[in-house]
Design an enzyme around this catalytic site. Structure first.
Site, mmCIF file in Angstrom:
data_model
loop_
_atom_site.group_PDB
_atom_site.id
_atom_site.type_symbol
_atom_site.label_atom_id
_atom_site.label_comp_id
_atom_site.label_asym_id
_atom_site.label_seq_id
_atom_site.Cartn_x
_atom_site.Cartn_y
_atom_site.Cartn_z
ATOM 1 N N ASN A 1 34.517 38.402 37.375
ATOM 2 C CA ASN A 1 34.291 39.444 36.269
ATOM 3 C C ASN A 1 35.534 40.004 35.685
ATOM 4 O OD1 ASN A 1 31.677 40.267 36.479
ATOM 5 N ND2 ASN A 1 31.783 41.569 38.351
ATOM 6 N N ALA B 1 26.719 39.189 46.657
ATOM 7 C CA ALA B 1 27.312 38.410 47.961
ATOM 8 C C ALA B 1 28.323 39.615 48.621
ATOM 9 C CB ALA B 1 27.969 37.232 47.816
ATOM 10 N N LYS C 1 28.773 40.734 29.233
ATOM 11 C CA LYS C 1 29.219 41.225 30.687
ATOM 12 C C LYS C 1 30.134 42.248 30.794
ATOM 13 C CE LYS C 1 28.565 40.513 35.180
ATOM 14 N NZ LYS C 1 28.944 39.586 36.028
ATOM 15 N N ASN D 1 21.913 49.234 43.895
ATOM 16 C CA ASN D 1 23.194 48.515 44.377
ATOM 17 C C ASN D 1 24.206 49.698 44.017
ATOM 18 O OD1 ASN D 1 21.422 46.407 44.321
ATOM 19 N ND2 ASN D 1 23.040 45.179 43.225
ATOM 20 N N SER E 1 30.471 46.735 42.339
ATOM 21 C CA SER E 1 31.847 46.279 43.101
ATOM 22 C C SER E 1 32.924 47.420 43.263
ATOM 23 C CB SER E 1 32.016 45.063 42.410
ATOM 24 O OG SER E 1 32.629 45.228 41.177
HETATM 25 N N1 LIG Z 1 30.575 39.778 45.488
HETATM 26 C C1 LIG Z 1 29.664 39.708 44.334
HETATM 27 O O1 LIG Z 1 28.600 39.904 44.570
HETATM 28 C C2 LIG Z 1 30.081 39.488 43.113
HETATM 29 C C3 LIG Z 1 31.470 39.471 42.454
HETATM 30 N N2 LIG Z 1 31.846 39.062 41.192
HETATM 31 C C4 LIG Z 1 33.315 38.798 40.937
HETATM 32 O O2 LIG Z 1 33.712 37.586 41.762
HETATM 33 C C5 LIG Z 1 35.050 38.012 41.803
HETATM 34 C C6 LIG Z 1 35.296 38.004 43.477
HETATM 35 O O3 LIG Z 1 34.565 39.065 43.857
HETATM 36 P P1 LIG Z 1 34.355 39.183 45.569
HETATM 37 O O4 LIG Z 1 34.097 37.818 45.827
HETATM 38 O O5 LIG Z 1 33.386 40.096 45.663
HETATM 39 O O6 LIG Z 1 35.962 39.401 46.150
HETATM 40 P P2 LIG Z 1 36.292 39.403 47.555
HETATM 41 O O7 LIG Z 1 37.656 40.054 47.722
HETATM 42 O O8 LIG Z 1 35.220 39.452 48.569
HETATM 43 O O9 LIG Z 1 36.933 37.554 47.574
HETATM 44 C C7 LIG Z 1 38.069 37.091 46.929
HETATM 45 C C8 LIG Z 1 38.633 36.420 48.354
HETATM 46 O O10 LIG Z 1 39.860 35.425 47.710
HETATM 47 C C9 LIG Z 1 40.888 35.694 48.459
HETATM 48 N N3 LIG Z 1 42.166 35.463 47.933
HETATM 49 C C10 LIG Z 1 42.728 36.258 47.132
HETATM 50 N N4 LIG Z 1 43.849 35.388 46.526
HETATM 51 C C11 LIG Z 1 43.826 34.106 47.199
HETATM 52 C C12 LIG Z 1 44.525 33.137 47.095
HETATM 53 N N5 LIG Z 1 45.561 33.113 46.392
HETATM 54 N N6 LIG Z 1 44.304 32.037 47.933
HETATM 55 C C13 LIG Z 1 43.064 32.148 48.486
HETATM 56 N N7 LIG Z 1 42.066 33.123 48.648
HETATM 57 C C14 LIG Z 1 42.699 34.307 48.119
HETATM 58 C C15 LIG Z 1 40.796 37.153 49.148
HETATM 59 O O11 LIG Z 1 41.321 37.197 50.312
HETATM 60 C C16 LIG Z 1 39.413 37.373 49.255
HETATM 61 O O12 LIG Z 1 38.755 37.352 50.630
HETATM 62 C C17 LIG Z 1 35.581 39.249 41.087
HETATM 63 O O13 LIG Z 1 36.053 39.154 40.030
HETATM 64 C C18 LIG Z 1 33.983 39.918 41.225
HETATM 65 O O14 LIG Z 1 33.964 41.054 40.387
HETATM 66 C C19 LIG Z 1 30.680 38.766 40.316
HETATM 67 C C20 LIG Z 1 29.604 38.942 40.450
HETATM 68 C C21 LIG Z 1 29.008 39.158 41.931
HETATM 69 C C1 LIG Z 2 26.538 44.339 36.934
HETATM 70 C C2 LIG Z 2 27.173 44.998 38.146
HETATM 71 C C3 LIG Z 2 27.763 46.372 37.947
HETATM 72 C C4 LIG Z 2 26.326 45.311 39.404
HETATM 73 O O1 LIG Z 2 26.679 45.890 40.229
HETATM 74 C C5 LIG Z 2 28.513 44.020 38.513
HETATM 75 O O2 LIG Z 2 28.662 43.102 38.153
HETATM 76 C C6 LIG Z 2 29.489 44.682 39.680
HETATM 77 O O3 LIG Z 2 29.103 45.536 40.614
HETATM 78 O O4 LIG Z 2 30.719 44.189 39.595
#
Ligand SMILES: NC(=O)C1=CN([C@@H]2O[C@H](COP(=O)(O)OP(=O)(O)OC[C@H]3O[C@@H](n4cnc5c(N)ncnc54)[C@H](O)[C@@H]3O)[C@@H](O)[C@H]2O)C=CC1
Ligand SMILES: CC(C)(CO)C(=O)C(=O)O
Length: 294
Positions: free
Chosen positions: A96, A121, A177, A244, A247
């Site tokens: 994001n 997730a 987005k 939800n 994040s």
């Molecule tokens: N979790 C979700 O359902 C969703 C997440 N996103 C986006 O995806 C991205 C990740 O989000 P999450 O997975 O929730 O975050 P998270 O914090 O759960 O996962 C990121 C991981 O990367 C690791 N990390 C950071 N720097 C690192 C490096 N240099 N080498 C190896 N590992 C490293 C962190 O320790 C952490 O475990 C964000 O931009 C979020 O907004 C988008 C849609 C849904």
């Molecule tokens: C679209 C939305 C707001 C859904 O919760 C999202 O992408 C987030 O939580 O980072």
């Protein structure tokens, strides 16, 4: 396809677990999660329940066909530096916020694809990720247009059962987005409410105002995103994710760093005209963050 998922936390572990059903996948993350994946594999539970056996490590491999970047936006620069020495055919960001693809493209010699992801997730414990919601991955050339390598990556995701679309208008999709995230994330984080609280009343008005500002800045950047589309998309996501917690609300509740700088803060940074709603939301979340760090 040989795939490295860099940033194997919540989303990266889910996508890596799904991709590992058809491809050679290496999760790159942090211990103890990586130790558990290396020793016992990855357990996915929730929307789908399965066990998969990706490799798990804490440093990037020497080479991969595809690197999928799934770190929070504050960590993108460090990952870009790590990947600069990795022999890659292509890199895809599923993050994001805005600016991630540019940071990666400045550091890497391979093509960098833009991506948006609405799969849900949550990393529950080392070795276990909760698959909280189906969605889709939309990917393509980060500046728009056709991409043969994007087609190959999209096909690899589809082979693994991931709902993937290859798009030729990624700038507009990224800004759309972003408009949704500027409207929902900080608002729900500050008000401590679930997304559905923005369906009506003052929260809905604030979210719509933020989305309109973001759409105007998109148009300043040459991207065709109308106020009406930005607001309609925001309202659709509020309805679809009503139960939800965003994040950013999860991050604030857990005392973790947020992605404010790549979301509302990005709009403030690139705007050519005042964006008072995004500016206020950015300042308030940064005020919370400053208080957290004391
Ligand atoms: N979790 C979700 O359902 C969703 C997440 N996103 C986006 O995806 C991205 C990740 O989000 P999450 O997975 O929730 O975050 P998270 O914090 O759960 O996962 C990121 C991981 O990367 C690791 N990390 C950071 N720097 C690192 C490096 N240099 N080498 C190896 N590992 C490293 C962190 O320790 C952490 O475990 C964000 O931009 C979020 O907004 C988008 C849609 C849904
Ligand atoms: C679209 C939305 C707001 C859904 O919760 C999202 O992408 C987030 O939580 O980072």
């Amino acid at each position: 396809m040989d795939i490295a998922v860099v940033g194997a936390g919540s989303l990266g572990s889910l996508l890596g677990g799904l991709l590992a059903r058809e491809h050679d996948v290496t999760l790159v993350g942090r211990d103890p999660h990586m130790e558990r994946v290396a020793s016992d594999g990855l357990r996915v539970r929730g929307v789908e329940q399965f066990h998969s056996e990706p490799a798990g490590r804490t440093d990037v491999p020497a080479s991969a066909d595809l690197a999928v970047v799934a770190v929070k936006s504050d960590d993108t620069a460090a990952v870009a530096e790590q990947l600069a020495d990795c022999d890659l055919e292509v890199c895809l960001s599923v993050q994001n916020g805005m600016g991630n693809e540019e940071i990666l493209a400045d550091a890497l010699s391979c093509p960098v694809l833009a991506g948006t992801c609405t799969y849900g997730a949550r990393l529950e414990e080392p070795g276990t990720v909760a698959f909280t919601g189906r969605g889709e991955v939309v990917l393509g050339a980060r500046e728009g247009g056709e991409s043969a390598v994007g087609q190959r990556v999209g096909a690899a995701f589809t082979e693994a059962g991931i709902d993937a679309t290859v798009a030729t208008d990624m700038p507009r999709r990224l800004w759309a987005k972003l408009a949704v995230n500027t409207a929902i994330n900080a608002t729900t984080a500050l008000a401590r409410v679930e997304n559905g609280a923005l369906a009506d009343g003052p929260g809905a008005d604030l979210a719509a105002d933020a989305a309109r500002e973001t759409a105007r800045v998109a148009r300043e950047q040459g991207v065709d995103l109308t106020d009406e589309r930005a607001v309609a998309l925001t309202r659709q996501v509020v309805r679809d994710t009503a139960a939800n917690r965003s994040s950013m609300l999860e991050d604030v509740a857990a005392g973790r760093p947020t992605e404010i700088d790549a979301i509302n803060g990005y709009v403030v940074r690139v705007a050519e005209e005042p964006v008072p709603v995004n500016e206020t939301l950015t300042r308030l979340v940064r005020t919370w963050a400053a208080g957290r760090d004391e």
